[in-house]
Design an enzyme around this catalytic site. Structure first.
Site, PDB file in Angstrom:
ATOM      1  N   LYS A 283       0.863  -1.188   0.000  1.00 21.42           N
ATOM      2  CA  LYS A 283       0.000   0.000   0.000  1.00 21.42           C
ATOM      3  C   LYS A 283       0.904   1.245   0.000  1.00 21.42           C
ATOM      4  CE  LYS A 283      -4.302   1.521   2.177  1.00 21.42           C
ATOM      5  NZ  LYS A 283      -5.410   1.130   3.044  1.00 21.42           N
ATOM      6  N   GLU A 369     -18.994  -5.596  10.756  1.00 25.00           N
ATOM      7  CA  GLU A 369     -19.948  -4.831  11.554  1.00 25.00           C
ATOM      8  C   GLU A 369     -20.985  -5.734  12.214  1.00 25.00           C
ATOM      9  OE1 GLU A 369     -18.951  -4.021   8.520  1.00 25.00           O
ATOM     10  OE2 GLU A 369     -18.000  -2.057   8.739  1.00 25.00           O
ATOM     11  N   ARG A 397     -25.160  -2.348   7.741  1.00 22.88           N
ATOM     12  CA  ARG A 397     -24.844  -3.749   7.462  1.00 22.88           C
ATOM     13  C   ARG A 397     -25.197  -4.657   8.640  1.00 22.88           C
ATOM     14  NH1 ARG A 397     -19.698  -5.430   3.991  1.00 22.88           N
ATOM     15  NH2 ARG A 397     -21.003  -4.444   2.426  1.00 22.88           N
TER      16      ARG A 397
HETATM   17  C1  TPP Z   1     -18.555  -2.371   5.301  1.00 23.84           C
HETATM   18  C2  TPP Z   1     -17.415  -1.400   5.375  1.00 23.84           C
HETATM   19  N1  TPP Z   1     -16.803  -1.197   6.559  1.00 23.84           N
HETATM   20  C3  TPP Z   1     -15.777  -0.337   6.641  1.00 23.84           C
HETATM   21  C4  TPP Z   1     -15.348   0.331   5.537  1.00 23.84           C
HETATM   22  C5  TPP Z   1     -14.243   1.370   5.652  1.00 23.84           C
HETATM   23  N2  TPP Z   1     -13.061   0.927   4.896  1.00 23.84           N
HETATM   24  C6  TPP Z   1     -12.830   1.354   3.649  1.00 23.84           C
HETATM   25  S1  TPP Z   1     -11.443   0.733   2.984  1.00 23.84           S
HETATM   26  C7  TPP Z   1     -11.132  -0.124   4.377  1.00 23.84           C
HETATM   27  C8  TPP Z   1      -9.908  -0.988   4.447  1.00 23.84           C
HETATM   28  C9  TPP Z   1      -9.951  -2.024   3.387  1.00 23.84           C
HETATM   29  O1  TPP Z   1      -8.802  -2.798   3.461  1.00 23.84           O
HETATM   30  P1  TPP Z   1      -8.390  -3.620   2.182  1.00 23.84           P
HETATM   31  O2  TPP Z   1      -9.559  -4.301   1.610  1.00 23.84           O
HETATM   32  O3  TPP Z   1      -7.253  -4.485   2.577  1.00 23.84           O
HETATM   33  O4  TPP Z   1      -7.959  -2.522   1.138  1.00 23.84           O
HETATM   34  P2  TPP Z   1      -6.643  -1.616   1.128  1.00 23.84           P
HETATM   35  O5  TPP Z   1      -7.075  -0.265   1.528  1.00 23.84           O
HETATM   36  O6  TPP Z   1      -5.641  -2.234   2.019  1.00 23.84           O
HETATM   37  O7  TPP Z   1      -6.202  -1.670  -0.295  1.00 23.84           O
HETATM   38  C10 TPP Z   1     -12.100   0.088   5.352  1.00 23.84           C
HETATM   39  C11 TPP Z   1     -12.092  -0.491   6.695  1.00 23.84           C
HETATM   40  C12 TPP Z   1     -16.029   0.109   4.337  1.00 23.84           C
HETATM   41  N3  TPP Z   1     -15.724   0.765   3.226  1.00 23.84           N
HETATM   42  N4  TPP Z   1     -17.043  -0.779   4.284  1.00 23.84           N
END
Ligand code: TPP
Ligand code: DXP
Ligand code: MG
Length: 635
Positions: A283, A369, A397
């Site tokens: 990242k 969630e 959710r």
């Molecule tokens: C249901 C839900 N919960 C929380 C989030 C907030 N959120 C957005 S991106 C993220 C992290 C995602 O991690 P990953 O899938 O590994 O993607 P990366 O950013 O590492 O590429 C979170 C917690 C969300 N978008 N949707």
């Protein structure tokens, strides 16, 4: 100065990209990365995730025939490079601005976005649906779902894997493993992926060859073997994904196009059932300030490209999130039964601060969630005081868990609901519109909204001291209004509002932070000869019935104001008025709520003004209600 991008300038859509020689792709990726950094430096937005998938994006569009082949990005926050390559480069500097590109994938925006996202962990389900639709209609296109390691922690992703394995559908899942969520990922699944990525659980080369041949047939390309060998091990055997019916290839270096492309080509040309390709990425890759930052520049303000320094608007008041966190810490010092839960949003909810003081009483359960809510319910059954801090939009959710596991059992779970109302640049997917509606309709739920940061402090204390059932309090993204802060919050009387200004003709009944606009509106109305009362309801459930009765009986106009959708606070008030017969004596009621539409990204103040929920809008409503047409137009 815009970066020099001679090769990227020739690529408007993926078909142009596919005309390039493979040897040109590393340069294209470098230019794409430079363009991404420059664009986000001007708009702000999600940067780290996109930086990590630059090569993967190039490789996917090079190998697959998008948009006929369906490419689904989970969450969609990493899709800016994809947008640049799919005909949207000319608008990339409008990202997340009013009228500009969305910060996520969106069907209405492009044929290259087959599925809209922003909430996580939906890509495998959507991809599986598309794959089955293809099979039912005799199509032959590929479906590729790209999901991050953080998003893979959600139950929904596993429900989809389970279903895909059983259906044996030809679906390609790319697990983009950068060992990061917004914060460093938590949980056993994350540890498992780290073990896989480090090559500890890998097969010997001979077994690997057999596995590949069984999936890809005799044409399995030696290049795949090389790609996987070059990563830290060989294709896995007996992994969780294989047990679920997926062929599992990886780990593969997601920044090495020479490794990615042959693997993707082989899977495209030879695969049969579901396949999961484990791609390891970094990242923030390729931009030193992002690589060095703890959050890898997950989400940034506008910034200086040379230094990486982000713009920060001076604040006259503390952020609601911070007030919540500091107050909870204060209360938790007094009561060791207070515990806090976040679903992968420690910094967003302020629970990172709580966790620094009370590490053992803080639980980051990952993007989960539903689990977060039922986990909190379990803690409550044992006498703990769980604060399940979940953004309004993400609480959607977990609705069944809120109803079935918390409300029906009358368990005293506390729900601090951040990001209530418009959130601005994240747009409709993240707008906190519905929580009052879906919580206040539940029997026995207490639902509060803070009018300012001092009120939030009172509500944290009130929630901490309330043990009779579930209790929620909502507050918006951003900063408070700069009111004096009490040393400690007071315990509010449940179901009691307050009057801030007494008048006689018009009553403004606010639920939430629009109270400030109501006060300004009252001044203007007063100046126009309309004596105006302003009240803060504090509670949507239970309602302050005495207060509402009084306002209804002694005013000509009653305007309710809230940062929530239709069916929320106003619906509760109207229901009460109707039930009591208070609508039968000429009272004019006007409910001001968020528009009954999914509102696109813009600045929150602008969104509230457009929705008629600022002071001018409130004044307009009152004038129009009283038939003061000309004044309504001027306001
Ligand atoms: C249901 C839900 N919960 C929380 C989030 C907030 N959120 C957005 S991106 C993220 C992290 C995602 O991690 P990953 O899938 O590994 O993607 P990366 O950013 O590492 O590429 C979170 C917690 C969300 N978008 N949707
Ligand atoms: C993509 C996503 O869901 C989060 O990164 C979200 O954009 C965070 O929003 P805040 O900036 O309001 O914490
Ligand atoms: Mg990740």
């Amino acid at each position: 100065m815009k970066p020099d991008t001679p090769l990227l300038d020739k690529v408007r859509i993926p078909a142009d990209l596919r005309m390039l020689d493979e040897s040109a792709l590393p340069q294209l990726a470098a230019e794409l990365r430079a363009e991404l950094i420059d664009a986000v430096s001007q708009t702000g937005g999600h940067l780290g995730a996109g930086l990590g998938v630059v090569e993967l994006t190039v490789a996917l569009h090079y190998v697959f025939n998008t948009p006929d082949d369906r490419l689904i990005w989970d969450v969609g926050h990493q899709a800016y490079p994809h947008k640049i390559l799919t005909g949207r480069r000319d608008r990339i500097r409008t990202l997340r601005q009013e009228g500009g590109l969305s910060g996520f994938t969106r069907r209405a925006e492009s044929e290259y976005d087959p599925f809209g996202a922003a909430h996580s962990s939906t890509s495998i389900s959507a991809g599986l649906g598309m794959a089955m639709a293809r099979d039912l209609s005799g199509g032959r296109n590929n479906v590729i779902s790209v999901i991050g390691d953080g998003s893979m922690s959600a139950g929904m992703a596993f429900e989809a894997l389970n279903n895909a394995g059983a259906l044996d559908a030809r679906l390609i899942v790319i697990l983009n493993d950068n060992d990061m969520s917004i914060a460093p990922p938590t949980g056993a699944m994350s540890a498992y992926l780290a073990r896989l990525a480090s090559g500890k659980a890998y097969l010997g080369l001979r077994d690997f060859g057999k596995k590949l041949t069984s999936y890809l047939g005799k044409r399995a390309d030696r290049a795949i073997t090389r790609a996987v060998e070059h990563a830290r091990g060989y294709v896995t055997g007996g992994t969780l994904f294989e047990e679920l019916g997926f062929y599992h290839i990886g780990p593969i270096d997601g920044h090495n196009l020479e490794h990615l492309i042959p693997v993707l080509k082989n899977v495209r040309d030879n695969g049969k059932g579901p396949v999961l390709i484990h791609v390891v990425t970094q990242k923030g890759k390729g931009y030193a300030p992002a690589e060095a930052a703890a959050d890898k520049y997950h989400g940034v303000n506008k910034f200086d490209v040379i230094t990486g320094a982000q713009a920060k608007a001076p604040a006259n008041a503390p952020a609601y999130t911070k007030v919540f966190a500091e107050t909870l810490i204060q209360e938790a010092r007094e009561d060791d039964r207070i515990v806090a839960i976040t679903a992968a949003m420690p910094s967003g909810t302020g629970l990172d601060l709580f966790g620094e003081v009370f590490p053992k009483r803080t639980f980051d359960v990952g993007i989960a969630e539903q689990h977060a809510v039922t986990f909190a319910a379990g803690l409550a059954t044992e006498g703990y005081k769980p604060f399940a801090a979940i953004y309004s939009t993400f609480l959607q959710r977990a609705y069944d868990q809120v109803v079935h596991d918390v409300a029906i059992q009358k368990l005293p779970v506390r729900f601090p609901i951040d990001r209530a109302g418009f959130v601005g640049a994240d747009g409709a997917t993240h707008c906190g519109a519905f929580d009052t509606t879906f919580l206040a309709s539940l029997p026995g739920f207490v639902v509060m909204a803070a009018a300012d940061e001092a009120e939030l402090r009172h509500m944290v204390r009130t929630a901490a001291s309330y043990d009779d059932g579930p209790i929620a309090f909502r507050y918006p993204r951003g900063n408070g209004v700069g009111v004096d802060m009490p040393e400690r919050g007071s315990v509010l009387e449940i179901g009691k509002g307050r009057i801030l200004k007494e008048g006689a003709k018009v009553a403004l009944l606010s639920f939430g932070t629009r109270l400030q606009d109501c006060l300004v509106a009252a001044e203007e109305l007063g100046a126009a000869g309309l004596s105006t009362t302003v009240a803060d309801a504090r509670f949507a459930k239970p309602l302050d019935e005495d207060l509402i009765r009084r306002l209804a009986r002694s005013h000509e106009v009653l305007v309710t104001v809230e940062e929530g959708a239709i069916g929320g606070f106003a619906a509760q008030v109207l229901h009460f008025l109707a039930r009591e017969g208070l609508l039968e004596s000429g009272l004019k009621v006007r409910p001001l709520v968020l528009p009954d539409a999914f509102t696109d990204h813009a600045k929150p103040e602008k969104m509230y003004a457009d929705a008629g929920l600022d002071a001018a809008g409130i004044v307009r409503t009152v004038f129009a209600t009283l038939g003061h047409g000309a004044q309504a137009q001027r306001a």
